[in-house]
Write a protein that holds these residues in place. Structure first.
Motif, short mmCIF file in Angstrom:
data_model
loop_
_atom_site.label_atom_id
_atom_site.label_comp_id
_atom_site.label_asym_id
_atom_site.label_seq_id
_atom_site.Cartn_x
_atom_site.Cartn_y
_atom_site.Cartn_z
N PRO A 196 62.62 -5.59 46.41
CA PRO A 196 62.91 -7.09 47.31
C PRO A 196 64.20 -6.85 45.36
O PRO A 196 64.05 -6.89 44.30
CB PRO A 196 62.30 -7.63 46.72
N PRO A 197 64.90 -8.09 45.43
CA PRO A 197 66.52 -8.79 45.15
C PRO A 197 65.95 -9.06 43.79
O PRO A 197 66.36 -9.21 42.77
CB PRO A 197 67.74 -9.42 45.43
N THR A 198 65.26 -10.29 43.21
CA THR A 198 63.90 -10.50 43.00
C THR A 198 62.94 -9.46 41.26
O THR A 198 62.77 -9.61 40.60
CB THR A 198 62.94 -11.74 42.85
N GLU A 199 63.10 -8.31 41.83
CA GLU A 199 62.46 -7.26 41.38
C GLU A 199 63.12 -6.22 40.27
O GLU A 199 64.18 -6.44 40.73
CB GLU A 199 61.18 -6.30 41.96
N THR A 200 62.72 -6.17 39.63
CA THR A 200 63.46 -5.22 38.25
C THR A 200 63.11 -4.05 38.72
O THR A 200 61.73 -3.61 38.50
CB THR A 200 63.52 -5.57 37.07
N LEU A 201 63.67 -2.80 39.12
CA LEU A 201 63.38 -1.53 39.59
C LEU A 201 63.32 -0.48 38.32
O LEU A 201 63.95 -1.35 37.39
CB LEU A 201 64.95 -0.70 40.19
N GLY A 202 62.28 0.00 38.23
CA GLY A 202 62.20 1.13 37.58
C GLY A 202 60.82 0.41 36.14
O GLY A 202 59.68 1.02 36.25
N ILE A 203 60.52 -0.94 35.98
CA ILE A 203 59.58 -1.56 35.80
C ILE A 203 58.36 -1.42 36.13
O ILE A 203 57.15 -1.61 34.81
CB ILE A 203 59.84 -3.26 35.66
N ASP A 204 58.30 -0.83 37.35
CA ASP A 204 57.40 -1.05 38.44
C ASP A 204 56.92 0.36 38.49
O ASP A 204 55.53 0.71 39.52
CB ASP A 204 56.98 -2.20 39.51
N ASP A 330 68.65 -3.40 35.98
CA ASP A 330 67.96 -4.03 36.08
C ASP A 330 67.37 -3.82 33.96
O ASP A 330 66.88 -4.58 33.90
CB ASP A 330 66.73 -2.33 36.93
N TYR A 331 67.90 -2.84 33.24
CA TYR A 331 67.76 -2.72 32.63
C TYR A 331 67.65 -4.19 31.58
O TYR A 331 67.30 -4.22 30.94
CB TYR A 331 68.79 -1.52 31.26
N PRO A 332 68.76 -5.40 31.77
CA PRO A 332 68.39 -6.50 31.05
C PRO A 332 67.87 -7.61 31.52
O PRO A 332 67.27 -7.62 30.28
CB PRO A 332 70.07 -6.92 32.00
#
Lengths: 464, 390
Positions: A196-204, A330-332
């Motif tokens: 989803p665009p609203t989610e951060t790749l990698g965080i989950d 994503d990192y930001p």
């Protein structure tokens, strides 16, 4: 008058796969920096797999692959069978996203036996320095939004009014970004393994991998033969990980070369191997056996899994391109307490996010347009596909997107891992949807018949 | 000269338009070729459509291998109970293929030994071949999957068994793949050319003699050359009509019938290709007309001529038959042989390949000369009084 794109016959192949595919290939030249008038140009590799029909529909299917870092012209070859029906009536357009495949690839191989994510902390900074020095290209311009403007240039150069999109994994973010930028150009979308665009790749990553492993263990305990063979499967991961807190030196035959090699197996390496095994139902079937034998003191099979998987991934990935995307988009949004919360009590822990925290600060960061992470609003019909036990893009991801779109349908394939277009009847449902451009009259009940493979209960395989 | 020729030509054309047999041969036969190709395409398409349907597979002893059965069901196979006597059922064609899992399967499997299953087939039954092939493929897929995972859990990369990865670089084009199905087309085109004027050639020579109408014809103040050329022109016209019909048939099938729905290959026959085929066939038509008239001028009756000329239909079939068994490359000496050369050229045109102009012109020249020689022989034959006596 758009840019020129001449196509000539070519043969598409994929590393490590014996299959090939006849197509028409060409190069489209685009500016690396779209803001600069006289900057450097890069060539995009474009391939069109022609429809079988004499009178194909004017709206082709654009295939957006995952990673980030895979090349569309390569990865489509291995999954082409799932698109046989779509191809009957529509051209399939493959564009290597800038930074991948034949489009000015950004690659910095960390070595045959390693991967960026597995470098020791003190080795990461030198690697970043070396990598950035060797890159031919400015990583700031290798973002999803810029790549989707490339994609629209290709659409225009090929003369298509509207297009259909299939995105897989990271490619789903790309597809939704395209939809946001060019809402009138899209006829239908299939998203397989949704980001989803609203989610951060990698965080989950850790949480999602843990969830898939839990599902696997639950399924094993509920299955009489698996429960009987591995009565303590529930404790296996924790025990193995605890044991590997102190690295264990192992000597084993290398899975490919057969030579005797020594490995200091640690929990990161084991976690890496288990996570990759969770991607597809076939390899998931071997996890209880591998974990149990590791727990019972035979760590060699698990170490061998690590050796087998580590080289294979970097072969098909443009790692530096992937890092450019993640560090910019994503990192930001990495929040330390959120990461801590999401990776607590997981076998993977914060391995990957920790590595990114060392890489990203010194990586040139591109720009992300305003609204890039807002929910995509659209009435274009979107078919969402998930594997029930997907370790990276779980069904709840697709549910988020499902709730934001006007017209969407979400299909979950029972017991399956990452990417499900080729499982059971799903490819025919998706083809049907692309053909009609609507969900009307699509009966999804056949999905219930999809089931995962039985667990290996011994080294001979599952029960016969 | 001109008048005599025209009179004979008109007479033959008008006479034979009234004759049902000639008309049928010239007008109906030429459509048979395209129709046959259409049938083949539909039959091929039927087979590939069956491959999308689940394979119905009767299984005996499935309880000995539940995991195998589960795999089959996940892979587009509909498992059903086996007949009481599987071998009998397959022999009599009640079933295409039956899978038998013996009691010993499980033990062998868990021991890591090759676990035997029996596939009961009748390989002499063509209609069962696709089902047999599908059953074997899905069983091999199961075997391969378990085998690779067995290696992996033992710490061996399954890819080590793929010693040589053969990457096919297929340079065929949609057009050339389609031409495989069209392999018969050059032959069918040539046959229509042999049949189109056949009855007219017989009727205007052996037929006239049999009906005793040749003698009054020869008394007319028309030179023998004019007479023969007039008749030949009429035969040529009928042959041309037949050829045009066949070509039109192929053009319709290839350009308007959605063949790709059946065979998954796109084909077309552009108008330039049609003209090219016509051009290639023209010299051959002269040869065929000459040959048919010569044979007919030597025979006593319609029936006798028909027998010989029907046998001549084998002439264009020979190179096609040889080509089907021993595929040979286009070469100069081959294109020198009339009928062989033309078939090679037509085949190339259908495959959208470039035709060698040199070969084409040499072949056409030789065919033309041969045709002219034959007509000369026919004229010589007519110049003898013996033509009436045979």
């Amino acid at each position: 008058m758009g840019p020129r794109l001449e196509l000539t016959p070519c043969q598409l192949t994929s590393p490590g796969s014996p299959v090939s595919l006849a197509a028409e290939c060409g190069k489209l030249t685009v500016p690396e920096d779209r803001g600069a008038a006289n900057g450097r140009n890069i060539d995009l590799r474009v391939a069109v797999v022609r429809a079988v029909s004499r009178a194909p529909w004017p709206d082709p299917l654009f295939f957006l692959t995952g990673g980030p870092g895979q090349a569309a012209t390569e990865s489509f070859v291995t999954i082409q069978a799932a698109f046989r029906r779509v191809r009957r009536d529509r051209d399939i357009v493959l564009v290597d996203q800038r930074g991948t495949g034949g489009s000015n690839p950004l690659r910095c191989p960390a070595g045959d036996e390693s991967d960026v994510w597995l470098l020791d902390d003190e080795d990461i900074e030198p690697w970043v320095e070396r990598c950035l020095d060797s890159l031919e290209g400015d990583p700031r311009f290798y973002t999803t939004s810029i790549a989707m403007r490339d994609l629209d240039d290709v659409r225009r150069a090929l003369g298509h009014e509207r297009i259909n999109l299939y995105g897989v994994s990271y490619g789903t973010r790309a597809a939704l970004t395209y939809l946001r930028l060019y809402p009138d150009r899209v006829r239908s979308i299939v998203l397989d393994g949704v980001v989803p665009p609203t989610e951060t790749l990698g965080i989950d990553v850790a949480r999602d991998a843990e969830r898939a492993l839990d599902l696997m263990m639950g399924r094993c305990s509920a299955d009489p033969s698996c429960a009987k063979a591995f009565p303590e499967i529930g404790k296996a991961v924790d025990d193995v990980m605890a044991r590997l807190d102190t690295p264990v030196p192992i000597s084993l035959r290398h899975p490919r070369t057969g030579e005797i090699v020594s490995v200091e197996l640690d929990r990161r390496m084991a976690a890496y191997a288990i996570r990759l095994l969770s991607y597809s139902q076939e390899t998931v079937a071997t996890i209880p056996l591998l974990l149990t034998s590791a727990r019972e003191n035979d760590l060699a099979p698990l170490a061998a899994q690590f050796l087998m998987t580590v080289g294979g991934v970097s072969e098909t990935m443009s790692d530096a391109m992937g890092i450019s995307i993640v560090c910019t988009e994503d990192y930001p949004f990495f929040e330390d307490d959120l990461i801590a919360e999401r990776s607590r009590d997981t076998y993977l822990g914060a391995i990957q996010t920790d590595a990114l925290k060392l890489v990203c600060p010194s990586w040139p960061r591109g720009e992300v347009p305003q609204g890039f992470r807002a929910p995509v609003k659209s009435s274009v019909p979107v078919l969402l596909l998930s594997g029930e036990a997907d370790p990276v893009t779980p069904p709840e991801n697709a549910e988020i997107v499902h709730s934001q779109l006007d017209r969407s349908l979400h299909i979950v394939a029972p017991g399956q891992g990452h990417v499900v277009i080729h499982r059971g009847c799903i490819s025919s449902l998706a083809s049907n949807f692309i053909e009609k451009g609507t969900f009307d009259g699509i009966d999804t009940s056949c999905v219930d018949r999809i089931a995962p493979r039985a667990f290996f209960t011994s080294f001979a395989g599952p029960l016969p | 000269m001109k008048r005599g020729f025209t009179v004979v030509f008109d007479k033959e054309v008008v006479d034979n338009l009234r004759d049902r047999r000639t008309l049928a041969a010239a007008l109906l036969y030429p459509f048979l070729g395209p129709a046959m190709i259409l049938l083949v395409v539909f039959a091929v398409g039927q087979l590939s459509r069956e491959a999308d349907e689940p394979l119905k597979l009767p299984v005996e002893g499935g309880h000995n291998a539940p995991d195998l059965i589960e795999f089959l069901e996940q892979n587009n196979v509909e498992v059903k109970p086996a007949p009481a006597d599987p071998e009998e059922a397959v022999r009599t064609g009640k079933e295409d293929v039956v899978l038998i899992v013996p009691e010993t399967y499980g033990d062998a499997f868990t021991q890591g030994q090759p676990a035997a299953v029996h596939l009961v087939v009748d390989s002499s039954r063509n209609e069962a071949l696709s089902a047999i092939e599908r059953a074997r493929t899905v069983l091999a897929a199961y075997s391969g999957q378990i085998g690779r995972l067995r290696l992996a859990v033992r710490g061996v990369d399954p890819r080590v068994v793929d010693t040589v990865a053969v990457e096919l670089v297929d340079v065929s084009t949609p057009q050339s793949r389609g031409a495989r199905i069209l392999a018969m087309a050059p032959y069918l085109i040539l046959v229509s050319l042999f049949v189109g004027g056949m009855y007219l050639a017989i009727d205007s020579t052996a037929g006239e003699r049999e009906r005793l109408s040749l003698e009054p014809l020869l008394i007319n103040p028309v030179s023998r050359t004019e007479l023969v050329l007039g008749k030949a022109a009429a035969v040529f016209l009928f042959t041309l009509v037949a050829l045009l019909e066949t070509l039109a048939g192929f053009a319709i099938i290839l350009n308007f019938v959605p063949l790709e729905q059946y065979i998954g290959v796109r084909m077309s026959l552009p108008i330039e290709a049609l003209f090219l085929i016509l051009l290639v066939s023209l010299p051959l038509m002269l040869l065929v007309v000459g040959l048919q008239m010569l044979v007919a001028s030597y025979t006593k009756s319609f029936k006798e001529a028909q027998n010989y000329i029907s046998l001549m239909l084998l002439v264009p079939a020979l190179p096609a038959l040889i080509m089907a068994v021993v595929p040979f490359q286009q070469s100069l000496w081959l294109s020198l042989v009339p009928t062989v050369g033309q078939q090679v050229f037509i085949n190339q045109i259908l495959r959208a390949e470039t035709v060698s102009l040199l070969h084409l012109s040499v072949s056409s020249a030789i065919t033309l000369v041969a045709g002219a020689l034959l007509l000369r022989l026919v004229i010589r034959q007519y110049e003898r009084e013996a033509i009436l006596l045979r």
